[in-house]
Scaffold this motif. Sequence first.
Motif, mmCIF file in Angstrom:
data_model
loop_
_atom_site.group_PDB
_atom_site.id
_atom_site.type_symbol
_atom_site.label_atom_id
_atom_site.label_comp_id
_atom_site.label_asym_id
_atom_site.label_seq_id
_atom_site.Cartn_x
_atom_site.Cartn_y
_atom_site.Cartn_z
ATOM 1 N N SER A 1 -24.528 -27.159 51.862
ATOM 2 C CA SER A 1 -24.220 -27.748 53.188
ATOM 3 C C SER A 1 -22.745 -27.669 53.444
ATOM 4 C CB SER A 1 -24.620 -29.217 53.210
ATOM 5 O OG SER A 1 -25.982 -29.349 52.957
ATOM 6 N N TYR A 2 -22.497 -27.494 54.731
ATOM 7 C CA TYR A 2 -21.101 -27.402 55.122
ATOM 8 C C TYR A 2 -20.512 -28.796 55.075
ATOM 9 C CZ TYR A 2 -16.991 -26.720 58.009
ATOM 10 O OH TYR A 2 -15.710 -26.677 58.457
ATOM 11 N N GLY B 1 -16.737 -21.778 60.292
ATOM 12 C CA GLY B 1 -18.029 -21.862 60.978
ATOM 13 C C GLY B 1 -19.102 -22.449 60.079
ATOM 14 N N LYS C 1 -26.326 -21.174 49.102
ATOM 15 C CA LYS C 1 -25.470 -21.763 50.133
ATOM 16 C C LYS C 1 -25.600 -23.285 50.137
ATOM 17 C CE LYS C 1 -25.301 -17.914 53.259
ATOM 18 N NZ LYS C 1 -25.483 -17.430 54.587
ATOM 19 N N ARG D 1 -29.321 -28.507 62.222
ATOM 20 C CA ARG D 1 -29.488 -29.810 61.596
ATOM 21 C C ARG D 1 -28.573 -30.838 62.240
ATOM 22 N NH1 ARG D 1 -27.252 -31.703 56.525
ATOM 23 N NH2 ARG D 1 -28.449 -33.462 55.759
ATOM 24 N N SER E 1 -14.967 -22.603 54.323
ATOM 25 C CA SER E 1 -15.266 -21.345 55.015
ATOM 26 C C SER E 1 -15.446 -21.602 56.505
ATOM 27 C CB SER E 1 -16.539 -20.735 54.422
ATOM 28 O OG SER E 1 -17.616 -21.588 54.669
ATOM 29 N N THR F 1 -23.513 -22.301 59.268
ATOM 30 C CA THR F 1 -24.694 -21.449 59.390
ATOM 31 C C THR F 1 -25.576 -21.970 60.519
ATOM 32 O OG1 THR F 1 -25.964 -22.798 57.874
ATOM 33 C CG2 THR F 1 -24.608 -21.026 56.910
ATOM 34 N N GLN G 1 -27.270 -25.140 59.471
ATOM 35 C CA GLN G 1 -26.399 -26.304 59.506
ATOM 36 C C GLN G 1 -26.201 -26.793 60.935
ATOM 37 O OE1 GLN G 1 -23.116 -24.466 57.470
ATOM 38 N NE2 GLN G 1 -23.620 -25.411 55.508
#
Lengths: 377, 335
Positions: free
Chosen positions: A8-9, B12, A6, B20, B10, B14, B17
Amino acid sequence: MPVPHKQSYIRTNISLAEKTIGSILLLLLIGIGVSIQQKGRSYDPNLFSVDETTLESTRNPVLNKASTLKEENAPASGETVTTYLEEDYSAFEDSYSEPAVIDTGESVFEKMDTFSGFKAMSDTEYYSADTLYEKINGRAPAYLGFNFQKLTCRTFTIKGVPGQYLDAFIFEMDTPVNAFGIFSMEREAGAKPLDFVNDGYRSEMGFFFRQGNAYIQVIASDVSEQVLAAAEEFSRITAAKIQINDTGVEAASILPMDQIIEGSISYIQENAYGLALLNDVFEARYEIKGLELSFFAMKTDPSSAQEALESVQQFFQDYGTVIENEPINGCQIVIGESFGQYSVVYLKNDELGGVMNADDLPTALAFIETFLKKPKP
Amino acid sequence: MSASNINPESKGMTRRQFTRKLAITGTAVAGALAGGIALWEPKHFLPGFEEKTGLSLPNYATESRKYLSDLAIAKGSEREHTIRAAIDALGGIQRFIKKNDRVMIKPNVAFDRPAALGATTHPDSLRALAKLCLEAGAKQVIIADNPINSPVGCFLKSGLEAVVHELDLKLIYPESSAFSNIQMEGEVLKHWPLFHRPLKNIDKVIGLAPCKDHNLCHASMTMKNWYGLLGGRRNQFHQHIHSIISDFALMIKPTFVVLDGFSVLMKNGPTGGRLSDVREMNTIIAGTDMVAVDSYGFTKLLERDIDLLQYVHKAHERKLGNMNWKDLKLKEVQA
């Protein structure tokens, strides 16, 4: 199937509007921070200062009082003032007319701008108990102790005597007794009594007297006969304008006049000789064969007078010796000795009096006997 | 694994995340708050907390001289001669006043009384002192006081205005704009309006006071004379009269003071009103220590017990002067 690692977003699709708003907000925040910092560096006292216009009504709490700030019509620093005392009397008109006698509740100075032969040099000043200190400063408590009510004062120039003036003060107390009290407290020993008032004297530089509940001072600018003659004339005029009222001062007439030390009559408001029941006492001093005696008199109701006599007796029982004595001329007598001094006190109905703290008992007793046996007018 | 497996869009985030980002945001907010608190000065925003500032007066005293007296007592029959004799006994006016000095003389003109009544500085005394300063080469002599009564009336009736005119001195009347706040650590006097205009650019200050009885504090002499520099509602200090008078010895260090004991107002002070209240003592005291001068005046001129004069004791205890005048270098002269 293995789970992919996964990451980072990361939002990559940011709209132009969002970027714009964000930038503006950021700039605003920076601007606010800088403004606060700048504002905090300097203090503007006007933010919390008093609005002085709201205090205008208190700038002159006393009508026409002598302000400690420069008067608006006063000269600028460095200039001199001589015009006050160089009046041209050629245009002076004598507008004096015989006034009606008025109570001291209305000041004589309010009625007249000119007395015969005098001209007001200043505005009339008025002071209450709260503001008396503004005129006589540290002397004020002495007057307040006698229930001072009001001071009216004014300065007058004298016709035909350029450069000279009179300062006139009318101190009004609540009662004639209290006016007598402050008058006698400041009385000048040995001064020549005045013939136009019951209580008054001429000093080297002025006239001081009591009329009604007023204590009047007329102070001259000079000791010359011409100025003092004018001061006396002014005093006579002023006394004539104030109603006679000797209520409460009658006890002073009890004091014998024979061998009295001139100017020694005084008024003690309370706790005379340290005795709580000796109040509103008139006292005078006498010279008898080289000895000085102090004699007092007070008038009250018979039961209070009796109570006061008993308190005197109790005092000597506690702190000295009571010497037995027969009544004199029908009056109860208490003779006491304390610390080597003698007191002889009498009671006659509503009147209490006597010699206090004399060095010699026979002299004190003889004085009282003479006083009580002397027929009253 | 191919890059196409990563889906950056994607929905939303996690938990990790979110945590943080929350931590970062929280740190930023906390940092902003801390910075704001550090920059925020409450005294600038809350009334009464602002730091009070004011002026302090310079020291006008000259150096003490080993072989010269610090206290002079002169007796004579004529006022001007006696004042000159007193100053000469201190070493002469040249000890204190230099050429081109700007001098301020502070008389006591509190009341609009004629001079003979002893309630104000006598015009002959002012004349004598001012002449001495002018003879020493003073560039300017300024006279000023903030009286109790009307300033114009006071200077006129006391006769001082005539002396100002005669010697071409500069008279400064108290005006609203003539006051600045003084700041000091007195017992009572801390932050207060002071009649400052006469003191601006002044090199020397001399106090010239009559010796007189005072109903509240037993005497008004050289220390109490400085009351005439105060503005505002100074009457409130009457409740702490001895403290404030002792504060004057901290407030101002004059060049020297003169206590005029020629005509002493023995009773009914501070206003007097009768010549009989005044006793001719024919004495002038001059000195560099006003505590000592007042101590002498109270005991020798007013003839009273020094224990009564609390303000002198206070000033002595605060080391603002020496009430034991005999300890000073003393000189007595006959004019």
